[in-house]
Each structure stands twice: as structure tokens, then as C-alpha cells.
Enzyme design. Structure first.
Site, PDB file in Angstrom:
ATOM      1  N   SER A 104      26.216 -33.256  31.551  1.00 31.41           N
ATOM      2  CA  SER A 104      26.691 -33.899  30.328  1.00 31.41           C
ATOM      3  C   SER A 104      28.176 -33.598  30.119  1.00 31.41           C
ATOM      4  CB  SER A 104      25.809 -33.458  29.147  1.00 31.41           C
ATOM      5  OG  SER A 104      25.987 -34.278  28.019  1.00 31.41           O
ATOM      6  N   ASP A 154      19.136 -43.652  29.309  1.00 34.55           N
ATOM      7  CA  ASP A 154      19.952 -42.596  28.713  1.00 34.55           C
ATOM      8  C   ASP A 154      20.785 -43.180  27.570  1.00 34.55           C
ATOM      9  OD1 ASP A 154      21.770 -40.533  28.103  1.00 34.55           O
ATOM     10  OD2 ASP A 154      21.863 -39.863  30.180  1.00 34.55           O
ATOM     11  N   HIS A 185      18.435 -38.597  28.770  1.00 34.20           N
ATOM     12  CA  HIS A 185      19.526 -37.673  29.081  1.00 34.20           C
ATOM     13  C   HIS A 185      19.025 -36.344  29.659  1.00 34.20           C
ATOM     14  CE1 HIS A 185      23.832 -37.079  28.791  1.00 34.20           C
ATOM     15  NE2 HIS A 185      23.687 -35.918  28.166  1.00 34.20           N
TER      16      HIS A 185
END
Length: 206
Positions: A104, A154, A185
Site C-alpha cells: 500500500s 480493490d 486491498h
């Protein structure tokens, strides 16, 4: 740049083995990816910096003004600082290979360092990155191995931006693999297995 530019943890590995840098996601810290890093690269010395930006108490590597809206000046600052941190550790360790793993926000800073200093990492794993801008690669990514992992649903890292990032990386000469799953995610087992394969190959000089 100092090896202590960031608060970080270091897990020693085999002498002369790979050096693996791991970069956490928003709101986590230097502990988030240590065990995953050890699992993926058992012989590596692992270095895990903590993001130096606080977003309402959540640690990040650079500032943003909204979801997917980056403070580009701060990203440039953070990229230069991180590239220097990585370089200092690599020069001190003289490893057999330099590996990167980010999730991320951590994947975003890793990607930005890869764009700015393509020669620093032999192999990189970008888990659920979000690159909403067109990267300007300073050099060539030829010979660099990059795995991008992504979820088809996502909400934070939209699939079309993942596909666009893949195209950018390929255009700059990188050896790119994209590993998808059907979810969002979160990190799933197929991503971990793909990362393990990439790092095993990089450690052997692919």
C-alpha cells in the site's frame, strides 16, 4: 544520507546474503512486514523503516491531501530521503542482491524510489500500489525484476491504475509480473507465493 535517517528495525541474515527492505502500509509501523520478509527471504538481512509522516497519528512515508491525492513536493522529499537511506545501508552491507517489498503506502514509496534510482533494487514487490501520476524514470529499468500484486475489486488501488503502472514499467524496460486476486486491498496467499518465487530467483541471480 545516514543509515539512521529513519527509525527502523534490522534483522540480521546470512553474511553476504541479500538485503531486503520492507515498507509498511498506512497506520502500521516497522514491525508489520518483518515476519513476512523473513518468510519470503530466509537468508536476507531485513531492514524495515518507519514512515516519518503522521496522518492523524497514522504513520506514512509521505503526505497526501486525500485518498489518492498526493502532496507531490513531499513525495519528492520522501523519495530522496529514502533513496539515500537505502544507499547508505547497501554500501555498508555490500549484499549479494538488494530486494524491496512494500504494501500500500509502502509500495508507493518503494515504487517512487525505483523510478528515481532504478539501479538500487534488483527485485521489487509492490503489493497494492497506487500510482495516480505518470512516473518519470531517471534511467532504465532494464534488468530489474518487479512484481505488482493487486485485487480486482480493490477500492483503494483501482485495477485500471494497476494496469497503467504495469505499462509504464514495461515501457521503461522492467521485467514485470502482475499477480491478481478476486478481492480487495488485502494480501492473499497467491501474492505471497509470487513474491517468494521472485525473491528466490533474484537471490540466485535469475
Amino acid at each position: 544520507m545516514s543509515k539512521d535517517a529513519y527509525i527502523h528495525k534490522l534483522l540480521p541474515g546470512s553474511p553476504g546474503g541479500p538485503l531486503l527492505f520492507v515498507f509498511h502500509g498506512t497506520g502500521a509501523d516497522e514491525n508489520q512486514l518483518l515476519s513476512l520478509g523473513r518468510d519470503l527471504a530466509p537468508r536476507a538481512t531485513i531492514i524495515s523503516p518507519r514512515g516519518d509522516v503522521s496522518e492523524q497519528g497514522a504513520a506514512r512515508f509521505f503526505r497526501r491531501t486525500g485518498e489518492g491525492v498526493y502532496d507531490m513536493d513531499d513525495l519528492a522529499r520522501a523519495t530522496a530521503k529514502m533513496a539515500g537511506f537505502v544507499k547508505a545501508h547497501v554500501e555498508a552491507a555490500k549484499p549479494s542482491a538488494v530486494l524491496g517489498l512494500g504494501y500500500s503506502n509502502g509500495a508507493n514509496i518503494l515504487a517512487s524510489v525505483v523510478f528515481a534510482a532504478p539501479a538500487q533494487f534488483d527485485a521489487s514487490v509492490l503489493m497494492h500500489p497506487l500510482i495516480p501520476f505518470e512516473p518519470k524514470v531517471k534511467g532504465s529499468l532494464a534488468g530489474r525484476h518487479i512484481l505488482v500484486t493487486a485485487g480486482k475489486r480493490d477500492p483503494i488501488s483501482p485495477p485500471n491504475l494497476t494496469t497503467r503502472l504495469e505499462a509504464y514499467l514495461r515501457a521503461d524496460g522492467a521485467d514485470v509480473t502482475v499477480e491478481w486476486h478476486e478481492g480487495g486491498h488485502e494480501v492473499r496467499p497467491n501474492e505471497i507465493e509470487a513474491a517468494r518465487r521472485l525473491f528466490a530467483g533474484a537471490a540466485q541471480g535469475i
